[in-house]
Design an enzyme around this catalytic site. Structure first.
Site, PDB file in Angstrom:
ATOM      1  N   ARG A  26      39.591  47.565  29.852  1.00 34.13           N
ATOM      2  CA  ARG A  26      38.750  46.381  29.674  1.00 34.13           C
ATOM      3  C   ARG A  26      37.419  46.592  30.390  1.00 34.13           C
ATOM      4  O   ARG A  26      37.385  46.921  31.579  1.00 34.13           O
ATOM      5  CB  ARG A  26      39.460  45.136  30.220  1.00 34.13           C
ATOM      6  CG  ARG A  26      38.634  43.873  30.057  1.00 34.13           C
ATOM      7  CD  ARG A  26      39.380  42.630  30.529  1.00 34.13           C
ATOM      8  NE  ARG A  26      38.454  41.508  30.575  1.00 34.13           N
ATOM      9  CZ  ARG A  26      38.311  40.674  31.602  1.00 34.13           C
ATOM     10  NH1 ARG A  26      39.060  40.807  32.680  1.00 34.13           N
ATOM     11  NH2 ARG A  26      37.428  39.694  31.553  1.00 34.13           N
TER      12      ARG A  26
ATOM     13  N   HIS B 269      30.196  38.623  31.327  1.00 33.32           N
ATOM     14  CA  HIS B 269      30.839  38.624  32.647  1.00 33.32           C
ATOM     15  C   HIS B 269      29.774  38.292  33.702  1.00 33.32           C
ATOM     16  O   HIS B 269      29.498  39.100  34.586  1.00 33.32           O
ATOM     17  CB  HIS B 269      31.505  39.974  32.922  1.00 33.32           C
ATOM     18  CG  HIS B 269      32.535  39.933  34.011  1.00 33.32           C
ATOM     19  ND1 HIS B 269      33.807  40.417  33.848  1.00 33.32           N
ATOM     20  CD2 HIS B 269      32.492  39.452  35.278  1.00 33.32           C
ATOM     21  CE1 HIS B 269      34.502  40.259  34.965  1.00 33.32           C
ATOM     22  NE2 HIS B 269      33.704  39.678  35.851  1.00 33.32           N
TER      23      HIS B 269
ATOM     24  N   GLU C 226      35.985  34.019  32.861  1.00 31.24           N
ATOM     25  CA  GLU C 226      36.017  33.007  33.900  1.00 31.24           C
ATOM     26  C   GLU C 226      34.831  32.037  33.862  1.00 31.24           C
ATOM     27  O   GLU C 226      33.966  32.034  34.744  1.00 31.24           O
ATOM     28  CB  GLU C 226      36.110  33.661  35.278  1.00 31.24           C
ATOM     29  CG  GLU C 226      37.353  34.500  35.456  1.00 31.24           C
ATOM     30  CD  GLU C 226      37.540  35.052  36.850  1.00 31.24           C
ATOM     31  OE1 GLU C 226      38.648  35.504  37.164  1.00 31.24           O
ATOM     32  OE2 GLU C 226      36.569  35.023  37.642  1.00 31.24           O
TER      33      GLU C 226
ATOM     34  N   ASN D  47      43.503  35.315  34.238  1.00 32.72           N
ATOM     35  CA  ASN D  47      43.133  36.019  35.471  1.00 32.72           C
ATOM     36  C   ASN D  47      43.795  35.296  36.633  1.00 32.72           C
ATOM     37  O   ASN D  47      43.510  34.118  36.871  1.00 32.72           O
ATOM     38  CB  ASN D  47      41.619  36.023  35.666  1.00 32.72           C
ATOM     39  CG  ASN D  47      40.886  36.849  34.620  1.00 32.72           C
ATOM     40  OD1 ASN D  47      41.506  37.447  33.737  1.00 32.72           O
ATOM     41  ND2 ASN D  47      39.570  36.884  34.715  1.00 32.72           N
TER      42      ASN D  47
ATOM     43  N   TYR E  90      44.958  35.414  40.768  1.00 32.10           N
ATOM     44  CA  TYR E  90      44.883  36.019  42.095  1.00 32.10           C
ATOM     45  C   TYR E  90      45.708  35.262  43.129  1.00 32.10           C
ATOM     46  O   TYR E  90      46.406  35.871  43.937  1.00 32.10           O
ATOM     47  CB  TYR E  90      43.423  36.113  42.557  1.00 32.10           C
ATOM     48  CG  TYR E  90      42.636  37.127  41.768  1.00 32.10           C
ATOM     49  CD1 TYR E  90      42.669  38.482  42.093  1.00 32.10           C
ATOM     50  CD2 TYR E  90      41.872  36.743  40.662  1.00 32.10           C
ATOM     51  CE1 TYR E  90      41.964  39.425  41.364  1.00 32.10           C
ATOM     52  CE2 TYR E  90      41.168  37.680  39.920  1.00 32.10           C
ATOM     53  CZ  TYR E  90      41.216  39.016  40.274  1.00 32.10           C
ATOM     54  OH  TYR E  90      40.534  39.938  39.531  1.00 32.10           O
TER      55      TYR E  90
ATOM     56  N   GLU F 136      43.301  39.998  34.491  1.00 38.02           N
ATOM     57  CA  GLU F 136      42.926  40.448  35.835  1.00 38.02           C
ATOM     58  C   GLU F 136      44.033  40.055  36.802  1.00 38.02           C
ATOM     59  O   GLU F 136      44.563  38.941  36.743  1.00 38.02           O
ATOM     60  CB  GLU F 136      41.620  39.813  36.333  1.00 38.02           C
ATOM     61  CG  GLU F 136      40.363  40.341  35.685  1.00 38.02           C
ATOM     62  CD  GLU F 136      39.106  39.722  36.296  1.00 38.02           C
ATOM     63  OE1 GLU F 136      39.145  39.332  37.490  1.00 38.02           O
ATOM     64  OE2 GLU F 136      38.105  39.630  35.572  1.00 38.02           O
TER      65      GLU F 136
END
Length: 452
Positions: free
Chosen positions: A86, A130, A175, A301, A303, A361
């Site tokens: 990606r 991005h 995002e 994504n 985290y 991600e």
């Protein structure tokens, strides 16, 4: 709720034969070559050059010099046995704000890059935006100006026509929370504004641009798979009190549902609209239908979870994020919670059941250093990776239609407002020499994917 069994060994055979194994990168964070071959400044060039905006005073002007070292970097991905990669395109390499025609050198670079992926057996996954908006568009109002939607669609049209014969997987935006909220509400990211009404208008226009791009991409690339990548967080209450549990509901409507609901045809959450009141963005006729364009997949994504308390004085959500001291954390201070990934994927699959899911991600930052022999033994990141792959396995077993996993990131890189202070890479980059060293985590990931 499915619980992750971290005692159960993880095996490559736990995943389907067609599962995608990849890494994610982004243009501004790795490419460097900021003034090469017709590239013009982005909002991140401006932001990072402004004193006090980036913690170590650095910029992405050099980054990992991927622009010149891309073959070496793709070789790293191939040697790990990955089957997908990606990347994002720097809009600033394609249009300069003066010439109507796209920049031939920029188009040629991404052609070489994509051809390099295909030659190495890496399926290209292209992120069109991005966070690196051209500065000339910011000077005209940025994403608050609906003319930026038109400029974005022109850029999308050019890139999908140029690469569509070779690239079949397209992510419109990465995002949008960060584009809108970090860029325009808390000011942590470029362009550094601090206004909630502005942030919500930016967010709306970004979502509209996504929705209008979806049919455009399909028209240019008939066999395209199109989606968007969202930063999503499980929201947890800091206590069992009714006030904190209600805070979770309020926090979630802006953190997660503000994006998920309109993308899936439900409009902005009523509770969120009540909370933001007159600060809500004004939607033009057709906007909400556009945003709800059917996608082929959703990129998640992940985290860390967010822990919240009731905070009546905090506008607009009346919540505050807290950081309990009894949690395992990365070097960035982010909570390590594989269970959060299980819960998140299960929730999305249950409440928004449309299309495939990809973990686009997932990664961790630690303070890595080579040892005396030059090896980088990042055991904590390796263990993080193992545990989150186990979480992905368990989410799939519980019914989440997850079809691929992209680790963040292939390389240490320019970590936005943190500069070069944070290292997320599976590969260590010695920035003065640009020497690459695959870390223990990268060696483990490669061995796992290869089935060694």
């Amino acid at each position: 709720m499915t619980s992750t069994d971290l005692t159960k060994p993880i095996r490559r055979s736990d995943f389907a034969d067609g599962f995608l194994w990849g890494v994610s990168t982004s243009a501004y964070q790795i490419e460097g070559a900021a003034d090469v071959d017709g590239r013009v400044p982005s909002i991140w060039d401006t932001f990072s050059a402004t004193p006090g905006k980036v913690r170590d005073g650095s910029t992405g002007a050099a980054a990992c010099d991927h622009y010149h070292r891309w073959e070496e970097d793709l070789d790293l991905a191939r040697e790990m046995g990955l089957n997908s990669y990606r990347f994002s395109i720097a809009w600033t390499r394609i249009f300069n704000g003066v010439d109507e025609r796209p920049n031939a050198a920029g188009l040629a670079f991404y052609s070489r890059l994509v051809d390099g992926m295909l030659a190495r057996g890496l399926q290209p996954w292209c992120t069109l935006y991005h966070w690196d908006l051209p500065q000339y568009l910011q000077d005209r109002g940025g994403w608050e100006n609906r003319a930026t939607i038109d400029a974005y669609l022109r850029y999308v049209d050019v890139m999908t026509r140029h690469l569509g014969g070779r690239v079949k997987h397209w992510i419109t935006h990465n995002e949008p929370w960060c584009t809108a909220m970090h860029g325009n509400w808390d000011g942590m990211h470029a362009p550094g504004n601090k206004s909630l009404p502005l942030a919500l208008r930016v967010c709306h226009n970004v979502l509209v641009s996504h929705g209008l791009a979806v049919p455009l991409i399909r028209a240019n690339v008939p066999d395209a798979k199109v989606g968007i990548a969202l930063s999503l967080h499980p929201i947890k209450a800091a206590s069992d009190s009714a006030a904190d549990r209600e805070a979770v509901v309020r926090h979630d409507v802006l953190r997660n549902r503000w994006f998920l609901d309109p993308l899936f045809g439900r409009g902005y959450p009523e509770l969120a609209l009540r909370l933001v009141g007159d600060d809500a963005p004004a939607a033009m006729e057709g906007d909400m239908d556009a945003i709800a364009a059917r996608c082929d997949f959703l990129g998640v994504n992940y985290y860390f979870p967010e822990v919240v308390v009731d905070a009546p004085e905090q506008y607009p959500l009346r919540t505050a994020i807290v950081h309990p001291q009894d949690r395992e954390r990365t070097g960035f201070g982010w909570e390590v919670s594989p269970q959060g990934l299980v819960d998140l994927l299960a929730r999305v699959a249950r409440e928004y059941p449309a299309g495939d899911l990809y973990v686009t991600e997932n990664g961790s930052s630690y303070d890595d250093h080579p040892d005396a022999d030059g090896a980088v033994n990042d055991t904590a990141r390796r263990d993080y990776l193992i545990r989150h792959l186990a979480a992905t396995r368990d989410a799939i077993a519980a019914g989440a239609p997850v079809k691929g996993y992209f680790a963040w990131s292939l390389l240490d890189n320019f970590e936005w407002a943190e500069g070069y202070l944070r290292r997320f890479g599976l590969t260590y980059v010695d920035y003065p020499t640009q020497r690459r060293t695959v870390k223990q985590s990268g060696r483990w990931y490669g061995a796992f994917v290869r089935g060694d």
